[in-house]
Enzyme design. Structure first.
Site: not given
Ligand code: AMP
Length: 285
Positions: A30-31, A37, A150, A152-153, A188-189
């Site tokens: 989600m940027g 990422h 990740g 993380k989720d 985290s974003s």
């Molecule tokens: P998001 O942009 O937050 O939707 O995350 C996009 C991808 O990046 C998802 O698969 C997340 O789990 C992964 N991600 C986000 N933060 C982390 C992190 N700290 N470590 C590893 N992967 C991450």
């Protein structure tokens, strides 16, 4: 690095790569990209994939409209980070391209029942329907060999795995470890939305996890310790649980072995999550 915006261009690109014999690795995001990422891009690159990353802030997975408008957006920086970390094609589809009916409801939804209703799903009804629906569409348009997520989720990975299995989607789901700041805070974003004081409070999530992993606790003890650590720091606790890493059902005190500890809490109006592997002891009395 190519930057594409329409499904037409995106399909043509991935079809061309497959025709040339390449394996495609998809990294949905989600940027507001950060080192977490980047680690996914690196993993895809290291496996020899042509790396396709998507940036789409998917409104269908946000329950709270304020959370959606407040979500950080840094498109210029994202392009730089993606190109510096091996992304071959960055797709930035518009809302109209992804969900043409929006803001009216989209009639088609992918629902993974069970897991989607627990933990994150309980506090954010409809969240995982939004996730499963958008990931299904990203997979259908991209046609990757592998898709990277990740840990993380952690619950998101379980939902996607179940969907991939049930729909026999021809893709391997690759989980990647959580990347943390030096002090332990999971990247985290949403961290960019925190003030200095709130960021300090947010550390309670990773500290809570660290205080229960590998400490020979029963599941209920671990839950209590995590909740107390977060509450003591002023975090509004959404959940602090110990569950089976596949079914997400809560671990009983008479069970032992490898489980997942997951926490979620709100700091300064920002909802944060974290998780860790935990080995629980069994209660014998
Ligand atoms: P998001 O942009 O937050 O939707 O995350 C996009 C991808 O990046 C998802 O698969 C997340 O789990 C992964 N991600 C986000 N933060 C982390 C992190 N700290 N470590 C590893 N992967 C991450």
């Amino acid at each position: 690095m190519q930057v594409l915006h329409t499904i037409r261009q995106w399909r043509d690109y991935t079809q061309g790569q497959r025709d040339a014999g390449a394996s495609i690795g998809l990294v949905p995001t989600m940027g507001a990209l950060h080192a977490g990422h980047a680690s996914l891009f690196g993993e895809a690159k290291s496996r020899g994939d042509v790396v396709v990353a998507t940036i789409f802030v998917n409104p269908r997975q946000f329950g709270d409209p304020h959370d959606l408008t407040a979500y950080p957006r840094t498109p210029d920086d994202d392009r730089v980070l993606a190109s510096e970390h091996g992304v071959d094609c960055l797709v930035e589809p518009s809302l109209a391209e992804m969900w043409p009916d929006y803001p009216n409801p989209t009639p088609t939804t992918v629902t993974v029942s069970g897991i989607s209703e627990l933990l994150e799903g309980e506090g954010r009804p409809g969240h995982f329907d939004g996730v499963a629906s958008v990931v299904a569409k990203l997979l259908v348009v991209t046609g990757p060999c592998r898709v990277y997520f990740g840990e993380k989720d952690f619950q998101q990975i379980a939902v996607v795995r179940q969907m991939v299995r049930d729909l026999a989607l021809p893709v391997e789901v690759v989980p990647c470890p959580i990347i943390r700041d030096r002090d332990g805070l999971a990247l985290s974003s949403r961290n960019t939305l925190l003030s200095g004081a709130a960021r300090h409070q947010a550390l309670a999530l990773s500290h809570a996890l660290a205080s229960v992993t590998d400490h020979d606790l029963y599941a209920s003890q671990a839950r209590r310790v995590m909740r107390e650590r977060m509450q003591d720091a002023g975090v509004q606790v959404a959940y602090a649980d110990v569950v089976d890493p596949i079914t997400f059902l809560p671990t009983r005190d008479d069970e032992q072995g490898e489980r997942r500890a997951l926490v979620a809490g709100v700091v300064e109006g920002v909802r944060l999550i974290d998780n860790a592997r935990i080995v629980v002891a069994a209660r014998r009395d």
